[in-house]
Scaffold this motif. Sequence first.
Motif, PDB file in Angstrom:
ATOM      1  N   VAL A   1      -1.805  21.255  -0.567  1.00 37.73           N
ATOM      2  CA  VAL A   1      -1.143  21.048   0.622  1.00 37.73           C
ATOM      3  C   VAL A   1      -1.478  19.859   1.380  1.00 37.73           C
ATOM      4  O   VAL A   1      -3.183  19.499   1.120  1.00 37.73           O
ATOM      5  CB  VAL A   1      -1.461  22.303   1.580  1.00 37.73           C
ATOM      6  N   GLY A   2      -0.908  19.179   2.089  1.00 34.99           N
ATOM      7  CA  GLY A   2      -1.241  18.102   2.830  1.00 34.99           C
ATOM      8  C   GLY A   2      -1.540  16.832   2.166  1.00 34.99           C
ATOM      9  O   GLY A   2      -0.983  16.074   1.452  1.00 34.99           O
ATOM     10  N   ASP A   3      -2.782  16.439   2.512  1.00 35.25           N
ATOM     11  CA  ASP A   3      -3.309  14.972   2.326  1.00 35.25           C
ATOM     12  C   ASP A   3      -2.810  14.370   0.693  1.00 35.25           C
ATOM     13  O   ASP A   3      -3.202  14.784  -0.244  1.00 35.25           O
ATOM     14  CB  ASP A   3      -4.768  14.979   1.999  1.00 35.25           C
ATOM     15  N   GLU A   4      -2.187  13.091   0.749  1.00 35.65           N
ATOM     16  CA  GLU A   4      -1.573  12.552  -0.234  1.00 35.65           C
ATOM     17  C   GLU A   4      -2.513  11.826  -1.141  1.00 35.65           C
ATOM     18  O   GLU A   4      -2.373  11.348  -2.029  1.00 35.65           O
ATOM     19  CB  GLU A   4      -0.356  11.727   0.190  1.00 35.65           C
ATOM     20  N   SER A   5      -3.677  11.439  -0.083  1.00 31.89           N
ATOM     21  CA  SER A   5      -4.716  10.744  -1.098  1.00 31.89           C
ATOM     22  C   SER A   5      -5.322  11.418  -2.114  1.00 31.89           C
ATOM     23  O   SER A   5      -5.808  10.719  -2.991  1.00 31.89           O
ATOM     24  CB  SER A   5      -5.890  10.242   0.105  1.00 31.89           C
ATOM     25  N   TRP A   6      -5.352  12.673  -2.340  1.00 34.13           N
ATOM     26  CA  TRP A   6      -5.834  13.416  -3.722  1.00 34.13           C
ATOM     27  C   TRP A   6      -4.667  13.395  -4.441  1.00 34.13           C
ATOM     28  O   TRP A   6      -3.604  13.980  -4.036  1.00 34.13           O
ATOM     29  CB  TRP A   6      -6.221  14.759  -3.195  1.00 34.13           C
ATOM     30  N   ASP A   7      -4.681  12.977  -5.771  1.00 28.11           N
ATOM     31  CA  ASP A   7      -3.800  12.916  -6.594  1.00 28.11           C
ATOM     32  C   ASP A   7      -3.804  14.202  -7.495  1.00 28.11           C
ATOM     33  O   ASP A   7      -3.921  14.460  -8.686  1.00 28.11           O
ATOM     34  CB  ASP A   7      -4.022  11.843  -7.807  1.00 28.11           C
ATOM     35  N   LEU A   8      -3.202  15.548  -6.626  1.00 30.88           N
ATOM     36  CA  LEU A   8      -3.207  16.789  -7.160  1.00 30.88           C
ATOM     37  C   LEU A   8      -1.679  17.050  -7.738  1.00 30.88           C
ATOM     38  O   LEU A   8      -1.649  18.077  -8.247  1.00 30.88           O
ATOM     39  CB  LEU A   8      -3.452  17.863  -6.097  1.00 30.88           C
TER      40      LEU A   8
ATOM     41  N   GLY B   1     -14.076  32.160   3.745  1.00 27.64           N
ATOM     42  CA  GLY B   1     -14.288  30.885   4.407  1.00 27.64           C
ATOM     43  C   GLY B   1     -14.197  29.354   3.604  1.00 27.64           C
ATOM     44  O   GLY B   1     -14.106  28.390   4.257  1.00 27.64           O
ATOM     45  N   HIS B   2     -13.729  29.772   2.114  1.00 26.73           N
ATOM     46  CA  HIS B   2     -13.527  28.395   1.691  1.00 26.73           C
ATOM     47  C   HIS B   2     -12.517  28.102   0.812  1.00 26.73           C
ATOM     48  O   HIS B   2     -12.161  27.098   0.563  1.00 26.73           O
ATOM     49  CB  HIS B   2     -14.853  28.253   0.610  1.00 26.73           C
TER      50      HIS B   2
ATOM     51  N   GLY C   1     -13.100  13.414  -8.957  1.00 21.86           N
ATOM     52  CA  GLY C   1     -14.123  12.664  -8.405  1.00 21.86           C
ATOM     53  C   GLY C   1     -14.356  12.604  -6.810  1.00 21.86           C
ATOM     54  O   GLY C   1     -15.241  11.842  -6.101  1.00 21.86           O
ATOM     55  N   SER C   2     -13.769  13.652  -6.317  1.00 21.01           N
ATOM     56  CA  SER C   2     -13.863  13.670  -4.616  1.00 21.01           C
ATOM     57  C   SER C   2     -15.215  14.795  -4.370  1.00 21.01           C
ATOM     58  O   SER C   2     -15.515  14.696  -3.111  1.00 21.01           O
ATOM     59  CB  SER C   2     -12.832  14.290  -4.161  1.00 21.01           C
ATOM     60  N   GLY C   3     -15.821  15.419  -5.351  1.00 18.61           N
ATOM     61  CA  GLY C   3     -16.813  16.596  -5.003  1.00 18.61           C
ATOM     62  C   GLY C   3     -16.205  17.241  -4.004  1.00 18.61           C
ATOM     63  O   GLY C   3     -15.259  17.621  -4.109  1.00 18.61           O
ATOM     64  N   LEU C   4     -16.847  17.711  -3.240  1.00 20.97           N
ATOM     65  CA  LEU C   4     -16.513  18.851  -2.321  1.00 20.97           C
ATOM     66  C   LEU C   4     -16.019  18.056  -0.942  1.00 20.97           C
ATOM     67  O   LEU C   4     -15.824  18.773   0.275  1.00 20.97           O
ATOM     68  CB  LEU C   4     -17.513  19.881  -1.842  1.00 20.97           C
ATOM     69  N   SER C   5     -15.669  16.865  -0.991  1.00 23.68           N
ATOM     70  CA  SER C   5     -15.117  16.363   0.224  1.00 23.68           C
ATOM     71  C   SER C   5     -13.654  16.744   0.480  1.00 23.68           C
ATOM     72  O   SER C   5     -12.984  16.491   1.233  1.00 23.68           O
ATOM     73  CB  SER C   5     -15.131  14.520   0.094  1.00 23.68           C
ATOM     74  N   LEU C   6     -13.153  17.210  -0.713  1.00 25.03           N
ATOM     75  CA  LEU C   6     -11.751  17.816  -0.658  1.00 25.03           C
ATOM     76  C   LEU C   6     -11.675  19.237  -0.390  1.00 25.03           C
ATOM     77  O   LEU C   6     -12.538  20.044  -1.221  1.00 25.03           O
ATOM     78  CB  LEU C   6     -10.961  17.570  -2.061  1.00 25.03           C
ATOM     79  N   PRO C   7     -11.620  19.640   0.649  1.00 31.97           N
ATOM     80  CA  PRO C   7     -11.728  20.918   1.084  1.00 31.97           C
ATOM     81  C   PRO C   7     -10.943  22.032  -0.012  1.00 31.97           C
ATOM     82  O   PRO C   7      -9.920  21.840  -0.189  1.00 31.97           O
ATOM     83  CB  PRO C   7     -10.816  21.048   2.458  1.00 31.97           C
ATOM     84  N   LEU C   8     -11.573  23.076  -0.320  1.00 27.24           N
ATOM     85  CA  LEU C   8     -11.163  23.860  -1.546  1.00 27.24           C
ATOM     86  C   LEU C   8     -10.050  24.569  -1.035  1.00 27.24           C
ATOM     87  O   LEU C   8      -9.459  25.272  -2.054  1.00 27.24           O
ATOM     88  CB  LEU C   8     -12.375  24.716  -1.791  1.00 27.24           C
ATOM     89  N   ASP C   9      -9.818  24.820   0.304  1.00 26.95           N
ATOM     90  CA  ASP C   9      -8.685  25.327   0.705  1.00 26.95           C
ATOM     91  C   ASP C   9      -7.154  24.795   0.794  1.00 26.95           C
ATOM     92  O   ASP C   9      -6.353  25.013   1.117  1.00 26.95           O
ATOM     93  CB  ASP C   9      -8.915  26.316   2.177  1.00 26.95           C
ATOM     94  N   ARG C  10      -7.366  23.505   0.340  1.00 30.96           N
ATOM     95  CA  ARG C  10      -6.397  22.579   0.355  1.00 30.96           C
ATOM     96  C   ARG C  10      -5.358  22.488  -0.828  1.00 30.96           C
ATOM     97  O   ARG C  10      -4.258  21.891  -1.070  1.00 30.96           O
ATOM     98  CB  ARG C  10      -6.659  20.956   0.360  1.00 30.96           C
ATOM     99  N   PHE C  11      -5.600  23.188  -1.685  1.00 23.83           N
ATOM    100  CA  PHE C  11      -5.046  23.508  -3.048  1.00 23.83           C
ATOM    101  C   PHE C  11      -5.364  24.986  -3.607  1.00 23.83           C
ATOM    102  O   PHE C  11      -6.522  25.431  -3.268  1.00 23.83           O
ATOM    103  CB  PHE C  11      -5.412  22.398  -3.962  1.00 23.83           C
ATOM    104  N   SER C  12      -4.398  25.350  -4.311  1.00 26.96           N
ATOM    105  CA  SER C  12      -4.663  26.594  -4.960  1.00 26.96           C
ATOM    106  C   SER C  12      -4.607  26.579  -6.474  1.00 26.96           C
ATOM    107  O   SER C  12      -3.961  25.799  -7.353  1.00 26.96           O
ATOM    108  CB  SER C  12      -3.637  27.629  -4.566  1.00 26.96           C
ATOM    109  N   VAL C  13      -5.506  27.377  -7.147  1.00 30.57           N
ATOM    110  CA  VAL C  13      -5.308  27.525  -8.554  1.00 30.57           C
ATOM    111  C   VAL C  13      -5.149  28.997  -8.888  1.00 30.57           C
ATOM    112  O   VAL C  13      -5.387  30.006  -7.982  1.00 30.57           O
ATOM    113  CB  VAL C  13      -6.745  27.014  -9.501  1.00 30.57           C
TER     114      VAL C  13
END
Length: 161
Positions: A103-110, A41-42, A78-90
């Motif tokens: 994946v996706g949103d450029e606003s997160w500096d990943l 789910g997450h 500094g995003s807390g859980l406002s960045l969905p955990l399925d938008r990146f992989s570790v």
Amino acid sequence: MQFNLSHSGERALIGLARDTPIGVDVEAVRPMSDALRIAQGHFAADEVSALAKAPRSMVERRFFGLWTRKEAVVKALGSGLSLPLDRFSVSVPPDVPRLLRAVGDESWDLDGPWTLMDLDCGADHVATAAVQAAEAAVTCHRLSDDWPDHLGRKGATPRLR
């Protein structure tokens, strides 16, 4: 100076970094019968797949290891859980900790360089530090078990091990 805090069970973790964001997370490993359902789910699909392949006896430990890796990254951002955990992989433990993809949103500096490190917090806890820098040197210091005995004494300083 940048800092981040986490606690779980009988452990507390403080991360300090100079001139770069840092995130830390510690979790007590505990029974969790629905770990795979929560992951589905997450978490990202590749993480769920790797977790599902784990021996049944290791699912909880790997789930919490995966959770601390992801949580440390979002805390460093500094995003807390406002960045969905399925938008990146570790990577999933026991693999070496690292950020695999975003994946996706450029606003997160990943996309920049990251250093992820598992921290030894004892057999019943897992912990990760995430630093938004390439090949950051991570050192650990542990307060002695009797550190609370030193609180309140004039001039007393907790001892590091």
